[in-house]
Design a protein around this motif. Structure first.
Motif, PDB file in Angstrom:
ATOM      1  N   GLU A   3    -136.781   8.887  -1.149  1.00 49.03           N
ATOM      2  CA  GLU A   3    -135.495   8.185  -1.075  1.00 49.03           C
ATOM      3  C   GLU A   3    -135.716   6.698  -0.787  1.00 49.03           C
ATOM      4  N   ASN A   4    -136.605   6.395   0.133  1.00 43.97           N
ATOM      5  CA  ASN A   4    -136.902   4.999   0.449  1.00 43.97           C
ATOM      6  C   ASN A   4    -137.537   4.287  -0.739  1.00 43.97           C
ATOM      7  N   LEU A   5    -138.404   4.984  -1.451  1.00 44.83           N
ATOM      8  CA  LEU A   5    -139.023   4.416  -2.643  1.00 44.83           C
ATOM      9  C   LEU A   5    -137.959   4.042  -3.669  1.00 44.83           C
ATOM     10  N   LEU A   6    -137.015   4.937  -3.915  1.00 47.85           N
ATOM     11  CA  LEU A   6    -135.986   4.682  -4.920  1.00 47.85           C
ATOM     12  C   LEU A   6    -135.036   3.569  -4.493  1.00 47.85           C
ATOM     13  N   LYS A   7    -134.798   3.440  -3.189  1.00 47.03           N
ATOM     14  CA  LYS A   7    -133.962   2.327  -2.710  1.00 47.03           C
ATOM     15  C   LYS A   7    -134.629   0.992  -3.005  1.00 47.03           C
ATOM     16  N   ASP A   8    -135.946   0.912  -2.778  1.00 48.07           N
ATOM     17  CA  ASP A   8    -136.673  -0.321  -3.065  1.00 48.07           C
ATOM     18  C   ASP A   8    -136.760  -0.571  -4.570  1.00 48.07           C
ATOM     19  N   MET A   9    -136.990   0.484  -5.336  1.00 47.89           N
ATOM     20  CA  MET A   9    -137.065   0.334  -6.790  1.00 47.89           C
ATOM     21  C   MET A   9    -135.728  -0.092  -7.375  1.00 47.89           C
TER      22      MET A   9
END
Length: 228
Positions: free
Chosen positions: A148-154
Motif C-alpha cells: 500500500e505504501n509503495l502504491l501511494k508513492d508510485m
C-alpha cells in the motif's frame, strides 16, 4: 458501405460517428491494449534507468566532491552528468509508474469481463484516475501495508514527479518538501545519488505479482517481461 456494429448493420457512409463511437468504446474496454502500452512504457523506462545507472557513480562522486556547495562549482560537463542522472531517473520512474497503472487497469478489466460472463448485468468500475492503490483494490488484490505504501508513492509518480516541476495539490508539495521525492523510498543510502537501479527489487516483485494475477485471468497473454 455497411459494416457490423454490435448486432446491427450500419451504413458507415450515412452515420460514420456511430461506427467511430462503437470502436472507441470497444478500445476502451479492451484489456490487452493496456498490456501493449505497459510493455512500451516499461521498455522505455528500462532504457532511461539503465542510463541513469551508468551516470550514477560519476554523479555521486561529483556530489561528494562539492558537498555543501552549488553545482555552479562544477564544469558544464560535470553539471550535465548530474543533470542526466536526475532527469533519467525521475522520468524513468515516471514511465514505470505509468506501466504499472496500465497493468492494474488491465487486471480490473479482465476481472470484470469474467464477471460479465457469469452476470451480464454486472456493471463496470471507474478506472479513469491515477490512484494505484484504489485500482489494486478494485482488482481485488489483497495488499500488504508495504505494498500500500509503495502504491501511494508510485501514485505521486503518475500524477506529477518526473512529469511536472511541482505537484498540483499543496499537501503533496508539503510532503515533497518534507520527505523529498517519492523515489527516495528506493534509496540505498541517505543521498539522492544512491537509487537502486535500474529497477528496485521491491518494484520488480510487485510487477511480477500483478503479471501473475493477469496470467491467471488471461493465460498466455504475454507482452511484458520484467526479467530481462
Amino acid at each position: 458501405m455497411e459494416i457490423s456494429v454490435g448486432n446491427q448493420q450500419v451504413d458507415y457512409s450515412q452515420d460514420p460517428d456511430l461506427v467511430i463511437d462503437f470502436f472507441f468504446e470497444s478500445a476502451c474496454s479492451q484489456p490487452m491494449a493496456r498490456r501493449s502500452s505497459a510493455a512500451s512504457l516499461y521498455d522505455a523506462a528500462e532504457l532511461l534507468l539503465k542510463e541513469a545507472a551508468n551516470e550514477q557513480v560519476k554523479a555521486k562522486t561529483l556530489y561528494e566532491s562539492i558537498r555543501g556547495l552549488s553545482v555552479v562549482h562544477c564544469t558544464p560537463e560535470e553539471q550535465k552528468t548530474i543533470r542526466n542522472y536526475l532527469s533519467f531517473s525521475s522520468v524513468g520512474f515516471f514511465l514505470v509508474a505509468l506501466a504499472l497503472e496500465n497493468l492494474l487497469k488491465e487486471l480490473v478489466l479482465l476481472k470484470e469481463l469474467a464477471m460479465r460472463k457469469k452476470d451480464s448485468n454486472s456493471g463496470g468500475s471507474d478506472i479513469n484516475h491515477h490512484d494505484l492503490k484504489k485500482l489494486a483494490k478494485t482488482a481485488k488484490m489483497d495488499l500488504s501495508s508495504e505494498e500500500e505504501n509503495l502504491l501511494k508513492d508510485m501514485e505521486q509518480l503518475t500524477t506529477w514527479y518526473g512529469r511536472y516541476p511541482i505537484p498540483r495539490k499543496p499537501e503533496d508539495y508539503k510532503k515533497y518538501f518534507k520527505n523529498g521525492p517519492p523515489t527516495n523510498r528506493f534509496l540505498k543510502e541517505e543521498d539522492v545519488f544512491s537509487l537502486e537501479l535500474p529497477f528496485p527489487s521491491e518494484l520488480e516483485q510487485f510487477f511480477d505479482r500483478v503479471l501473475k494475477e493477469i496470467d491467471r485471468e488471461a493465460p498466455g497473454d504475454g507482452g511484458l517481461d520484467t526479467q530481462q
